[in-house]
Design a protein around this motif. Structure first.
Motif, PDB file in Angstrom:
ATOM      1  N   VAL A 149      43.268  43.390  45.299  1.00 31.75           N
ATOM      2  CA  VAL A 149      43.806  42.596  46.402  1.00 31.75           C
ATOM      3  C   VAL A 149      45.153  42.010  45.985  1.00 31.75           C
ATOM      4  N   PRO A 150      45.966  41.585  46.939  1.00 33.32           N
ATOM      5  CA  PRO A 150      47.221  40.906  46.583  1.00 33.32           C
ATOM      6  C   PRO A 150      46.936  39.647  45.761  1.00 33.32           C
ATOM      7  N   GLU A 187      47.980  36.632  45.917  1.00 36.36           N
ATOM      8  CA  GLU A 187      47.742  35.397  46.663  1.00 36.36           C
ATOM      9  C   GLU A 187      46.319  35.341  47.211  1.00 36.36           C
ATOM     10  N   ASP A 188      45.735  36.514  47.550  1.00 35.15           N
ATOM     11  CA  ASP A 188      44.352  36.528  48.032  1.00 35.15           C
ATOM     12  C   ASP A 188      43.381  36.140  46.921  1.00 35.15           C
ATOM     13  N   LEU A 189      43.591  36.694  45.720  1.00 34.15           N
ATOM     14  CA  LEU A 189      42.726  36.330  44.602  1.00 34.15           C
ATOM     15  C   LEU A 189      42.904  34.863  44.239  1.00 34.15           C
ATOM     16  N   ASP A 200      43.595  32.397  46.188  1.00 41.20           N
ATOM     17  CA  ASP A 200      42.868  31.567  47.153  1.00 41.20           C
ATOM     18  C   ASP A 200      41.380  31.534  46.831  1.00 41.20           C
ATOM     19  N   VAL A 201      40.826  32.676  46.387  1.00 42.79           N
ATOM     20  CA  VAL A 201      39.409  32.726  46.051  1.00 42.79           C
ATOM     21  C   VAL A 201      39.128  31.908  44.792  1.00 42.79           C
ATOM     22  N   HIS A 217      37.477  41.606  42.902  1.00 46.81           N
ATOM     23  CA  HIS A 217      38.687  41.761  43.703  1.00 46.81           C
ATOM     24  C   HIS A 217      39.673  42.745  43.090  1.00 46.81           C
TER      25      HIS A 217
END
Length: 326
Positions: A253-254, A256-258, A260-261, A294
């Motif tokens: 995943v990008p 920024e997505d990781l 956030d998680v 991810h």
């Protein structure tokens, strides 16, 4: 108008039988028809019946990987790329003590049958090989196309607009599956009618010599599906973190997505770097598990070991995360 019928009169199919010779005396084909045949009779004709074994004993050889298990049910990804209960192995409508495996290459089986029909009748037809499968989040089963030849297997409406002017972005009817489903309505499960003819969609049938992409085109590549594992199995695979299990989770995943998680974990600080992410604090095992799920990994073995030993809220030790493909 679409019409569908399934002829009676097909006897027990055995290894070496000529499928075209079984069906052609029973039907009058026209150009543009779609000839639908169950995978079971294809498998029987191709010698895919195994005696003296059970579904469970035959399962390992037909499995690329296990997707999920619930009690006696095992959902697997087959070597064809299909996701099916018990790899599509069947022990119904076959002699006791025997099982029927799926055809080795259902698309190739469809191509051979199509070519034989054209040679013997001069008729240009599409061919679909079907099997029965369940659907996620739905009770019951329906027939799907696991093999196809000479047929548009999926239409695409992307770029078109509906009657209200709304653009159609991802609408792509899997028409080969729809053909399989309507044929099953005519064939039934217990009527000994393994062939069906679907007439009225000649626009889907390709020119002679053009077999199209086959039903394989409907199979999402490994990692392209949002549900590569069952819910419980996904947790187990992510916790174990075996690199061999990475593909079903999909591409990384990008960052920024990781990030956030990871920030959902108590006490975690995440910063972006040119080559990935840097994590401080939090539970090291939880960070590693979420990264794996991810498509990322903890990089730098020495730093990872130090983070594993001293990680936690308030820790000054950092772990660097990078996409698993780098």
């Amino acid at each position: 108008m679409i019409s569908v019928w399934a002829p009676d009169g097909v006897g027990e199919v055995r290894a070496g039988d000529d499928l075209a010779a079984l069906v052609l005396p029973l039907v009058e084909l026209a150009d543009g028809d779609v000839l639908v045949v169950t995978s079971k009779v294809v498998s029987k004709a191709e010698g895919r019946v195994v005696s003296g074994t059970t579904r469970e004993e035959a399962l390992a050889g037909e499995t690329a990987r296990v997707v999920a298990r619930r009690g006696p049910t095992t959902i697997v990804r087959t070597h064809h790329g299909l996701t099916m209960a018990a790899a599509g192995i069947d022990n119904s409508n076959v002699e006791l003590g025997s099982v029927v495996l799926l055809p080795v290459d259902p698309d190739a089986s469809a191509r051979r049958l199509r070519a034989t029909v054209l040679e013997r009748t001069g008729r240009n037809v599409g061919v679909v090989v079907t099997d029965t499968a369940g659907r996620a989040w739905r009770e019951g089963q329906t027939d799907i196309a696991i093999g196809a030849a000479g047929l548009v297997v999926a239409e695409t409406f992307a770029g078109r607009v509906d009657a209200h002017g709304n653009p159609l972005v991802v609408t792509a009817p899997a028409v080969a599956d729809e053909v399989a489903g309507v044929a099953e309505l005519a064939s039934g499960k217990l009527g000994a009618r393994p062939f069906a003819i679907v007439r009225g969609r000649a626009d889907l049938v390709l020119a002679p010599g053009d077999d199209g992409p086959g039903a394989r085109a409907l199979v999402r590549p490994e990692g392209g599906d949002l549900f590569g594992y069952g819910a419980r199995e996904a947790v187990v695979r992510a916790v174990l973190g075996d690199p061999a299990d990475q593909a079903p989770f999909g591409t990384p995943v990008p960052p920024e997505d990781l990030a956030d998680v990871l920030r959902l974990l108590p006490g975690v600080e995440v910063a972006a770097r040119v080559d990935g992410l840097v994590v401080r604090g939090g539970r090291p095992d939880a960070v590693a598990t979420l990264a794996f799920a991810h498509g990322w990994r903890v990089a730098d073995a020495a730093g990872a070991a130090a983070y594993e030993q001293t990680g936690g809220a308030g820790s000054a030790v950092e772990a660097r995360l990078r996409p698993a493909t780098t």
